[in-house]
Design a protein around this motif. Structure first.
Motif, short mmCIF file in Angstrom:
data_model
loop_
_atom_site.label_atom_id
_atom_site.label_comp_id
_atom_site.label_asym_id
_atom_site.label_seq_id
_atom_site.Cartn_x
_atom_site.Cartn_y
_atom_site.Cartn_z
N GLU A 34 5.94 16.37 -1.72
CA GLU A 34 5.49 15.77 -1.35
C GLU A 34 5.41 15.45 0.76
OE1 GLU A 34 4.66 11.74 -0.33
OE2 GLU A 34 4.83 12.79 -1.63
N GLN A 35 6.30 16.76 1.39
CA GLN A 35 6.35 16.91 2.10
C GLN A 35 4.86 17.78 2.81
OE1 GLN A 35 10.12 18.97 3.03
NE2 GLN A 35 11.07 17.17 2.29
N LEU A 36 4.59 18.47 2.13
CA LEU A 36 3.42 19.23 1.82
C LEU A 36 2.33 18.48 1.58
CD1 LEU A 36 3.96 23.17 0.32
CD2 LEU A 36 3.82 22.29 2.79
N ARG A 37 2.20 17.43 0.70
CA ARG A 37 0.67 16.25 0.26
C ARG A 37 0.32 15.32 1.87
NH1 ARG A 37 -0.56 11.80 -0.84
NH2 ARG A 37 1.59 10.73 -0.77
N VAL A 38 1.17 15.18 2.17
CA VAL A 38 1.30 13.90 3.40
C VAL A 38 0.57 14.92 4.60
CG1 VAL A 38 2.60 12.88 5.30
CG2 VAL A 38 2.65 12.99 2.78
N PHE A 39 0.86 16.29 4.67
CA PHE A 39 1.36 17.51 5.63
C PHE A 39 -0.89 17.44 5.96
CE2 PHE A 39 0.20 21.09 7.63
CZ PHE A 39 1.16 21.59 8.90
N GLN A 40 -1.21 18.20 4.31
CA GLN A 40 -2.66 18.46 4.00
C GLN A 40 -3.78 17.25 4.20
OE1 GLN A 40 -4.01 17.06 0.99
NE2 GLN A 40 -5.57 18.86 1.96
N ASP A 99 -5.52 23.05 1.27
CA ASP A 99 -5.18 21.96 0.00
C ASP A 99 -5.48 23.10 -1.24
OD1 ASP A 99 -7.99 20.43 -1.35
OD2 ASP A 99 -8.78 22.39 -2.34
N PHE A 100 -6.01 24.29 -0.98
CA PHE A 100 -5.32 25.30 -2.03
C PHE A 100 -3.81 24.85 -2.67
CE2 PHE A 100 -3.67 29.64 -3.76
CZ PHE A 100 -4.42 29.13 -4.75
N LEU A 101 -2.97 25.40 -1.01
CA LEU A 101 -1.26 25.24 -1.57
C LEU A 101 -0.97 23.93 -2.38
CD1 LEU A 101 1.36 25.69 -0.31
CD2 LEU A 101 0.99 24.40 1.47
N VAL A 102 -1.83 22.68 -1.64
CA VAL A 102 -1.07 21.39 -1.94
C VAL A 102 -1.81 21.57 -4.16
CG1 VAL A 102 -1.42 18.71 -1.51
CG2 VAL A 102 -0.91 20.13 0.58
N ASN A 103 -2.79 21.93 -3.95
CA ASN A 103 -3.87 21.48 -5.02
C ASN A 103 -4.15 22.32 -6.00
OD1 ASN A 103 -4.24 18.81 -4.02
ND2 ASN A 103 -5.76 19.32 -3.51
N ALA A 438 -5.86 8.67 -4.50
CA ALA A 438 -5.87 7.23 -5.64
C ALA A 438 -4.94 8.19 -6.67
CB ALA A 438 -7.12 6.76 -5.45
N ASN A 439 -5.94 9.77 -7.58
CA ASN A 439 -5.15 10.04 -8.46
C ASN A 439 -3.76 10.27 -8.05
OD1 ASN A 439 -6.47 10.83 -10.92
ND2 ASN A 439 -7.93 12.68 -9.39
N GLN A 440 -3.37 10.60 -7.31
CA GLN A 440 -1.70 10.97 -7.13
C GLN A 440 -1.46 9.62 -7.26
OE1 GLN A 440 -1.95 12.44 -2.97
NE2 GLN A 440 -2.15 14.71 -3.51
N LEU A 441 -1.29 8.59 -7.00
CA LEU A 441 -0.86 6.95 -6.92
C LEU A 441 -0.77 6.82 -8.24
CD1 LEU A 441 -2.52 5.22 -3.88
CD2 LEU A 441 0.50 5.76 -4.49
N GLN A 442 -2.17 7.06 -9.06
CA GLN A 442 -2.26 6.92 -10.72
C GLN A 442 -0.75 8.07 -10.96
OE1 GLN A 442 -6.01 7.59 -12.17
NE2 GLN A 442 -4.64 8.09 -13.80
N TYR A 443 -1.01 8.82 -11.24
CA TYR A 443 0.68 9.74 -11.20
C TYR A 443 1.44 9.39 -10.89
CZ TYR A 443 -3.84 12.70 -12.04
OH TYR A 443 -4.83 14.51 -12.58
N GLU A 444 1.70 9.06 -9.84
CA GLU A 444 2.83 8.44 -9.71
C GLU A 444 3.63 7.25 -10.59
OE1 GLU A 444 4.96 6.09 -5.85
OE2 GLU A 444 3.44 7.34 -5.74
N TYR A 445 2.30 6.60 -11.15
CA TYR A 445 3.20 5.54 -11.84
C TYR A 445 3.58 6.17 -13.22
CZ TYR A 445 1.84 2.16 -15.17
OH TYR A 445 1.74 1.15 -16.27
N ASN A 446 2.28 7.17 -13.53
CA ASN A 446 2.97 6.99 -15.55
C ASN A 446 4.32 8.25 -15.10
OD1 ASN A 446 0.51 6.79 -16.10
ND2 ASN A 446 -0.83 8.56 -15.11
N ALA A 447 4.42 8.65 -14.14
CA ALA A 447 5.13 9.71 -13.81
C ALA A 447 7.23 8.37 -14.20
CB ALA A 447 5.32 10.93 -12.72
N GLN A 448 6.68 8.13 -13.55
CA GLN A 448 8.20 6.81 -13.36
C GLN A 448 7.86 5.92 -14.18
OE1 GLN A 448 9.19 4.57 -9.37
NE2 GLN A 448 7.87 6.55 -8.41
N LYS A 449 6.84 5.23 -14.94
CA LYS A 449 6.66 4.65 -16.17
C LYS A 449 7.49 5.43 -17.03
CE LYS A 449 5.22 1.23 -17.52
NZ LYS A 449 5.71 0.21 -17.77
N GLU A 450 7.36 6.63 -17.50
CA GLU A 450 8.04 7.81 -18.08
C GLU A 450 9.34 8.01 -17.38
OE1 GLU A 450 6.89 12.10 -19.96
OE2 GLU A 450 5.68 11.75 -18.42
#
Length: 494
Positions: A34-40, A99-103, A438-450
């Protein structure tokens, strides 16, 4: 007796490191990602502003570069007359590396090691975002700070706000990520020493132990593993010095993960709001698409004007005066199929494609707290996620086609008119950041629901008091012999 003590220490150290590895996977690496995602994302915002302000130039080879391992870009001195050229290349490479580091990078305990941690730290510290100043002794920090100050001159309040927020996030996430990487570095140092003991030094006496003897034995027992002189010296001190028992006990104590502590009741997660946030994020693509549309129409005019005869130009003028529909224009573009990795050619109707962008723009704008947003707020989560997935996919498809169109205009215009063609690489980068977020928020939703569903199956109420992630006693102090910063493992001995 010494051999027995070392064997017992190896057993105890192995058990403590195994527990610490589990904690790193469950807690620290999740924080780091999460830290690296915000940084990137914060740097990407700055990078786009630098491009729009013409402080640096677009890198024409950026999309073609292939990265297989992280590499810290060049940071040495450059000639002043090549300042823009060098900063353009270095920051383009830096943006690609982040971008390579985060994704794409495998941020897992089994994949990372001392060398890869050092590479990540090198990227985070490439520019000193914490002490960001034109007076910095760091060449890159000084140059980027000067360029950033220049970008603040004569710009709108929104740009000033983006610059300020991005710099604040880069400073904050730099400090947080370095702290997390320090925890990982401590683990890898002790893990490295454990492996050397198990394979090489466990049965050595004090008289047999030397750097040369360890190096010689490592070559056959641990092929491909670098020899870190500093860590071999630590092994000697921990196993054969007069106070070795005290040193080992201190290391084991520092590596133990503390017991979980109770925490206040966890607030219920608003899953629908996560999806609605994703809707608003993808709605933000409207402004970027509008900017791209203006540039592409200009590029189309440049390309088409050179082919028209005098009478064709007269007919075009009459068509404009009478508001008649423009003649159909077809372009054959080429892009790389993301699933098969092969080039694909596609014939598109330019004006129809631009009409599609305009229609999509109107929809995206309505997502920004407009009537459509209110309507979506009243829908079920399943309905909202359907809208989110559909619009993310459509924006991704626009991004693919727009990138191919950008290449088409640049390669199909005569050299004399090439400077009239307006590139859209900064806008494409901004568009990509939008659908990635937007994709990351979708993945966050799926992960928390799961996660919530799994807890229910286990009979656990997700809203009951939770426990805080365990903390390690090394959070405030490094293990004995460990460096203050994670990027200090010694270079392999020659």
């Amino acid at each position: 007796m010494a051999e027995t003590d070392i064997a017992n220490y190896v057993t105890n150290l192995s058990q403590v490191l195994e527990a610490r590895k589990d904690w790193l996977e469950r807690v620290e690496l999740i924080k780091l990602k999460e830290q690296l995602r915000v940084f990137q994302g914060s740097f990407a915002s700055l990078y786009n502003i630098y491009l729009k302000k013409k402080s640096i130039d677009e890198d024409p080879y950026k999309q073609e570069s292939k990265i297989s391992e992280l590499e810290v870009p060049e940071s040495g001195a450059f000639q002043e007359n090549r300042r823009i050229e060098q900063l353009s290349v270095r920051l383009s490479n830096y943006d690609s590396q982040l971008d390579f580091l985060v994704n794409f990078y495998q941020l897992g305990v089994d994949f990372l090691n001392l060398d890869r941690i050092k590479r990540i730290v090198g990227l985070i510290r490439y520019v000193d975002w914490i002490s960001f100043s034109p007076d910095s002794q760091s060449i890159m920090t000084k140059a980027v700070a000067e360029m950033t100050n220049h970008c603040k001159v004569g710009v709108d309040p929104l740009t000033i706000s983006i610059l300020g927020e991005s710099l604040a996030k880069l400073s904050k996430t730099t400090a947080a990520a370095i702290t997390t990487l320090k925890e990982l570095n401590i683990y890898y140092r002790e893990s490295y020493k454990l492996k050397v003991r198990e394979a090489v030094t466990k049965t050595m006496s004090a008289n047999e132990f030397s750097l040369e003897s360890v190096k010689k034995k490592m070559h056959s027992a641990m092929p491909g593993i670098p020899l870190y002189r500093e860590l071999i010296e630590e092994i000697h001190k921990e196993d054969y010095s007069g106070n070795s028992m005290e040193i080992r006990d201190a290391i084991l104590t520092s590596l133990i993960v503390k017991e979980d502590k109770p925490k206040a009741v966890k607030a219920a997660v608003n899953y629908k709001q996560i999806l609605l946030d994703g809707i608003q994020v993808i709605g933000g693509a409207s402004a970027t698409l509008a900017e791209i549309s203006v540039k592409l129409f200009d590029n189309q005019n440049v390309l088409e004007s050179r082919k028209k005869t005098f009478f064709e130009k007269v007919r075009e003028l009459i068509r404009q005066i009478t508001n008649a529909e423009p003649e159909e224009v077809y372009y054959t573009i080429e892009y790389l199929d993301p699933t098969k990795g092969i080039p694909v050619k596609e014939k598109i109707n330019f004006h129809q494609f631009m009409d599609d962008i305009e229609k999509k723009n109107k929809i995206l704008i309505s997502f920004m707290r407009g009537p459509a947003y209110q309507k979506l707020s009243a829908m079920t989560e399943d309905q909202i996620i359907g809208y989110l997935e559909k619009n993310i996919k459509e924006v991704q498809n626009f991004h693919k086609t727009l990138g191919a169109l950008d290449d088409f205009f640049k390669t199909n215009v005569v050299t004399a008119e090439r400077e009239k063609i307006k590139g859209i690489k900064p806008e494409l980068s901004a568009l990509k950041n939008t659908f990635v977020k937007a994709n990351q928020l979708q993945y966050e939703y799926n992960a928390q629901k799961e996660e919530a569903e799994q807890m229910k199956k286990l009979g656990v109420n997700p809203n009951t008091p939770e426990v805080t992630p365990p903390t390690s006693s090394t959070s405030s102090a490094p293990a004995p012999g460990a460096p203050a910063a994670p990027a200090t493992p010694a270079a392999p001995a020659k």
